[in-house]
Scaffold this motif. Structure first.
Motif, PDB file in Angstrom:
ATOM      1  N   ASN A  45       0.823  -1.205   0.000  1.00 55.80           N
ATOM      2  CA  ASN A  45       0.000   0.000   0.000  1.00 55.80           C
ATOM      3  C   ASN A  45       0.859   1.258   0.000  1.00 55.80           C
ATOM      4  O   ASN A  45       0.548   2.232  -0.680  1.00 55.80           O
ATOM      5  N   GLN A  46       1.943   1.243   0.771  1.00 55.81           N
ATOM      6  CA  GLN A  46       2.832   2.396   0.820  1.00 55.81           C
ATOM      7  C   GLN A  46       3.494   2.615  -0.536  1.00 55.81           C
ATOM      8  O   GLN A  46       3.600   3.734  -1.011  1.00 55.81           O
ATOM      9  N   LYS A  47       3.902   1.531  -1.181  1.00 56.77           N
ATOM     10  CA  LYS A  47       4.532   1.634  -2.493  1.00 56.77           C
ATOM     11  C   LYS A  47       3.562   2.222  -3.510  1.00 56.77           C
ATOM     12  O   LYS A  47       3.924   3.080  -4.314  1.00 56.77           O
ATOM     13  N   GLN A  48       2.292   1.766  -3.479  1.00 55.53           N
ATOM     14  CA  GLN A  48       1.277   2.302  -4.378  1.00 55.53           C
ATOM     15  C   GLN A  48       1.080   3.793  -4.132  1.00 55.53           C
ATOM     16  O   GLN A  48       1.030   4.572  -5.066  1.00 55.53           O
ATOM     17  N   SER A  49       0.978   4.173  -2.871  1.00 56.68           N
ATOM     18  CA  SER A  49       0.785   5.580  -2.531  1.00 56.68           C
ATOM     19  C   SER A  49       1.979   6.415  -2.968  1.00 56.68           C
ATOM     20  O   SER A  49       1.821   7.509  -3.511  1.00 56.68           O
ATOM     21  N   GLN A  50       3.183   5.920  -2.739  1.00 56.32           N
ATOM     22  CA  GLN A  50       4.376   6.654  -3.142  1.00 56.32           C
ATOM     23  C   GLN A  50       4.438   6.796  -4.652  1.00 56.32           C
ATOM     24  O   GLN A  50       4.838   7.830  -5.167  1.00 56.32           O
ATOM     25  N   THR A  51       4.038   5.751  -5.367  1.00 56.96           N
ATOM     26  CA  THR A  51       4.047   5.815  -6.828  1.00 56.96           C
ATOM     27  C   THR A  51       3.083   6.882  -7.319  1.00 56.96           C
ATOM     28  O   THR A  51       3.417   7.672  -8.198  1.00 56.96           O
ATOM     29  N   ILE A  52       1.899   6.915  -6.749  1.00 55.40           N
ATOM     30  CA  ILE A  52       0.904   7.897  -7.166  1.00 55.40           C
ATOM     31  C   ILE A  52       1.376   9.305  -6.841  1.00 55.40           C
ATOM     32  O   ILE A  52       1.288  10.210  -7.667  1.00 55.40           O
ATOM     33  N   VAL A  53       1.900   9.501  -5.633  1.00 63.41           N
ATOM     34  CA  VAL A  53       2.327  10.828  -5.216  1.00 63.41           C
ATOM     35  C   VAL A  53       3.593  11.263  -5.945  1.00 63.41           C
ATOM     36  O   VAL A  53       3.714  12.404  -6.377  1.00 63.41           O
ATOM     37  N   SER A  54       4.533  10.353  -6.112  1.00 64.20           N
ATOM     38  CA  SER A  54       5.810  10.724  -6.706  1.00 64.20           C
ATOM     39  C   SER A  54       5.751  10.842  -8.220  1.00 64.20           C
ATOM     40  O   SER A  54       6.591  11.486  -8.820  1.00 64.20           O
ATOM     41  N   SER A  55       4.767  10.213  -8.845  1.00 64.65           N
ATOM     42  CA  SER A  55       4.677  10.309 -10.298  1.00 64.65           C
ATOM     43  C   SER A  55       3.259  10.652 -10.727  1.00 64.65           C
ATOM     44  O   SER A  55       2.539   9.801 -11.250  1.00 64.65           O
ATOM     45  N   PRO A  56       2.838  11.901 -10.512  1.00 62.26           N
ATOM     46  CA  PRO A  56       1.478  12.265 -10.892  1.00 62.26           C
ATOM     47  C   PRO A  56       1.255  12.157 -12.397  1.00 62.26           C
ATOM     48  O   PRO A  56       0.148  11.889 -12.840  1.00 62.26           O
ATOM     49  N   GLN A  57       2.309  12.340 -13.186  1.00 66.62           N
ATOM     50  CA  GLN A  57       2.163  12.205 -14.639  1.00 66.62           C
ATOM     51  C   GLN A  57       1.801  10.774 -15.001  1.00 66.62           C
ATOM     52  O   GLN A  57       0.948  10.538 -15.845  1.00 66.62           O
ATOM     53  N   SER A  58       2.433   9.823 -14.326  1.00 65.98           N
ATOM     54  CA  SER A  58       2.119   8.414 -14.563  1.00 65.98           C
ATOM     55  C   SER A  58       0.664   8.125 -14.196  1.00 65.98           C
ATOM     56  O   SER A  58      -0.045   7.453 -14.938  1.00 65.98           O
ATOM     57  N   GLN A  59       0.214   8.637 -13.045  1.00 68.42           N
ATOM     58  CA  GLN A  59      -1.172   8.440 -12.625  1.00 68.42           C
ATOM     59  C   GLN A  59      -2.119   9.122 -13.603  1.00 68.42           C
ATOM     60  O   GLN A  59      -3.166   8.580 -13.954  1.00 68.42           O
ATOM     61  N   GLN A  60      -1.748  10.304 -14.086  1.00 69.52           N
ATOM     62  CA  GLN A  60      -2.592  11.022 -15.038  1.00 69.52           C
ATOM     63  C   GLN A  60      -2.701  10.245 -16.351  1.00 69.52           C
ATOM     64  O   GLN A  60      -3.777  10.140 -16.929  1.00 69.52           O
ATOM     65  N   ASP A  61      -1.587   9.678 -16.821  1.00 67.94           N
ATOM     66  CA  ASP A  61      -1.617   8.853 -18.031  1.00 67.94           C
ATOM     67  C   ASP A  61      -2.498   7.627 -17.828  1.00 67.94           C
ATOM     68  O   ASP A  61      -3.265   7.245 -18.706  1.00 67.94           O
ATOM     69  N   HIS A  62      -2.367   7.039 -16.641  1.00 64.51           N
ATOM     70  CA  HIS A  62      -3.160   5.864 -16.283  1.00 64.51           C
ATOM     71  C   HIS A  62      -4.653   6.198 -16.333  1.00 64.51           C
ATOM     72  O   HIS A  62      -5.456   5.455 -16.900  1.00 64.51           O
ATOM     73  N   VAL A  63      -5.034   7.328 -15.747  1.00 68.55           N
ATOM     74  CA  VAL A  63      -6.430   7.759 -15.727  1.00 68.55           C
ATOM     75  C   VAL A  63      -6.894   8.096 -17.144  1.00 68.55           C
ATOM     76  O   VAL A  63      -8.016   7.773 -17.532  1.00 68.55           O
ATOM     77  N   SER A  64      -6.028   8.720 -17.947  1.00 67.12           N
ATOM     78  CA  SER A  64      -6.396   9.065 -19.330  1.00 67.12           C
ATOM     79  C   SER A  64      -6.709   7.818 -20.150  1.00 67.12           C
ATOM     80  O   SER A  64      -7.706   7.785 -20.890  1.00 67.12           O
ATOM     81  N   LYS A  65      -5.866   6.795 -20.021  1.00 69.83           N
ATOM     82  CA  LYS A  65      -6.112   5.547 -20.748  1.00 69.83           C
ATOM     83  C   LYS A  65      -7.429   4.923 -20.306  1.00 69.83           C
ATOM     84  O   LYS A  65      -8.218   4.460 -21.134  1.00 69.83           O
ATOM     85  N   SER A  66      -7.666   4.909 -19.007  1.00 66.62           N
ATOM     86  CA  SER A  66      -8.907   4.337 -18.479  1.00 66.62           C
ATOM     87  C   SER A  66     -10.117   5.131 -18.968  1.00 66.62           C
ATOM     88  O   SER A  66     -11.145   4.545 -19.307  1.00 66.62           O
ATOM     89  N   THR A  67      -9.992   6.443 -19.022  1.00 59.58           N
ATOM     90  CA  THR A  67     -11.091   7.297 -19.488  1.00 59.58           C
ATOM     91  C   THR A  67     -11.423   6.998 -20.945  1.00 59.58           C
ATOM     92  O   THR A  67     -12.595   6.914 -21.324  1.00 59.58           O
ATOM     93  N   LYS A  68     -10.402   6.794 -21.764  1.00 59.68           N
ATOM     94  CA  LYS A  68     -10.635   6.456 -23.174  1.00 59.68           C
ATOM     95  C   LYS A  68     -11.350   5.108 -23.296  1.00 59.68           C
ATOM     96  O   LYS A  68     -12.249   4.945 -24.117  1.00 59.68           O
ATOM     97  N   ILE A  69     -10.956   4.154 -22.475  1.00 63.13           N
ATOM     98  CA  ILE A  69     -11.597   2.832 -22.509  1.00 63.13           C
ATOM     99  C   ILE A  69     -13.061   2.935 -22.084  1.00 63.13           C
ATOM    100  O   ILE A  69     -13.944   2.344 -22.715  1.00 63.13           O
ATOM    101  N   VAL A  70     -13.338   3.712 -21.030  1.00 58.29           N
ATOM    102  CA  VAL A  70     -14.714   3.874 -20.554  1.00 58.29           C
ATOM    103  C   VAL A  70     -15.556   4.581 -21.616  1.00 58.29           C
ATOM    104  O   VAL A  70     -16.697   4.192 -21.882  1.00 58.29           O
ATOM    105  N   THR A  71     -14.993   5.608 -22.256  1.00 59.96           N
ATOM    106  CA  THR A  71     -15.708   6.315 -23.320  1.00 59.96           C
ATOM    107  C   THR A  71     -16.036   5.359 -24.463  1.00 59.96           C
ATOM    108  O   THR A  71     -17.162   5.327 -24.968  1.00 59.96           O
ATOM    109  N   SER A  72     -15.056   4.560 -24.853  1.00 58.92           N
ATOM    110  CA  SER A  72     -15.268   3.573 -25.916  1.00 58.92           C
ATOM    111  C   SER A  72     -16.341   2.569 -25.513  1.00 58.92           C
ATOM    112  O   SER A  72     -17.197   2.194 -26.324  1.00 58.92           O
ATOM    113  N   PHE A  73     -16.317   2.142 -24.268  1.00 57.54           N
ATOM    114  CA  PHE A  73     -17.306   1.193 -23.751  1.00 57.54           C
ATOM    115  C   PHE A  73     -18.712   1.769 -23.876  1.00 57.54           C
ATOM    116  O   PHE A  73     -19.625   1.104 -24.369  1.00 57.54           O
ATOM    117  N   VAL A  74     -18.905   3.024 -23.436  1.00 58.97           N
ATOM    118  CA  VAL A  74     -20.236   3.632 -23.467  1.00 58.97           C
ATOM    119  C   VAL A  74     -20.700   3.813 -24.914  1.00 58.97           C
ATOM    120  O   VAL A  74     -21.849   3.533 -25.246  1.00 58.97           O
TER     121      VAL A  74
END
Length: 174
Positions: A45-74
Motif C-alpha cells: 500500500n505504501q509503495k502504491q501511494s508513493q508511486t501515485i504521489v511521486s509520479s502524478p504524470q504516470s497516474q494522469q496517463d493511467h487515468v487518461s487511458k482508463s477514461t478512453k476505454i470507458v468512453t469507448s465502452f459507453v
C-alpha cells in the motif's frame, strides 16, 4: 540431602518453564506469519501511494487511458443492438455488467430504429486506487442518459455501473 532436594525442585521448575515455552512456539509462529503478512500488505500500500504521489504524470496517463476505454465502452453499448453485447463488450466489461446491460440498462428509444448516442461528458468521480469511478452522459437527439461506471484498473474492465436520472441542463425538452 537438602541440596539435592533443592536441585530436583529447581530442575522440575525449569523443566515446567521449558515445556510451557515449547507449547507456545506454534502460537508464536502463527503470530509471526500474520505480522509478516500485515507488513507485506502495508509495504504494498505504501509503495502504491508513493508511486501515485511521486509520479502524478504516470497516474494522469493511467487515468487518461482508463477514461478512453470507458468512453469507448459507453459508445459501444449505446450504439450497438442489445443482442451483440456479449461479443462486442467482451474484454471491456465483466460478464455481470454485460448481463445487466442486456437485461436492463440498454437505452430505450421510442423510434423504430436505434438513435445514435454521442458521449459528450466523461467525468471522473474518484481517481485514486485501483477502481476508478466515472460519471458518463450519453446523448442522442431524443434523450440523454447518465451512468456511474466503475472501472477496475487491475482487471482492465468495467466492473460495475448504474443508470442515473437526469434533471436540468441535460433534459431534452422540445
Amino acid at each position: 540431602m537438602k541440596n539435592s532436594r533443592l536441585m530436583i525442585l529447581a530442575i522440575l521448575l525449569l523443566a515446567g518453564i521449558l515445556i510451557t515455552q515449547l507449547n507456545q512456539i506454534p502460537n508464536l509462529n502463527k503470530q509471526l506469519l500474520q505480522a509478516k503478512s500485515t507488513l507485506k500488505q502495508a509495504k504494498t500500500n505504501q509503495k502504491q501511494s508513493q508511486t501515485i504521489v511521486s509520479s502524478p504524470q504516470s497516474q494522469q496517463d493511467h487515468v487518461s487511458k482508463s477514461t478512453k476505454i470507458v468512453t469507448s465502452f459507453v459508445k459501444t453499448f449505446s450504439n450497438q443492438p442489445t443482442s451483440s453485447y456479449p461479443e462486442t463488450l467482451k474484454g471491456l466489461a465483466s460478464q455481470r455488467v454485460i448481463n445487466e446491460l442486456t437485461q436492463t440498462f440498454a437505452p430505450s428509444v421510442t423510434f423504430s430504429h436505434k438513435a445514435h448516442y454521442d458521449v459528450p461528458i466523461v467525468a471522473i468521480k474518484n481517481a485514486w486506487g485501483s477502481d476508478l469511478e466515472y460519471l458518463v452522459i450519453a446523448k442522442s437527439d431524443a434523450q440523454s442518459v447518465a451512468y456511474t461506471i466503475t472501472y477496475d484498473t487491475d482487471e482492465k474492465q468495467v466492473t460495475d455501473m448504474s443508470r442515473l436520472t437526469l434533471k436540468g441542463a441535460f433534459d431534452n425538452e422540445k
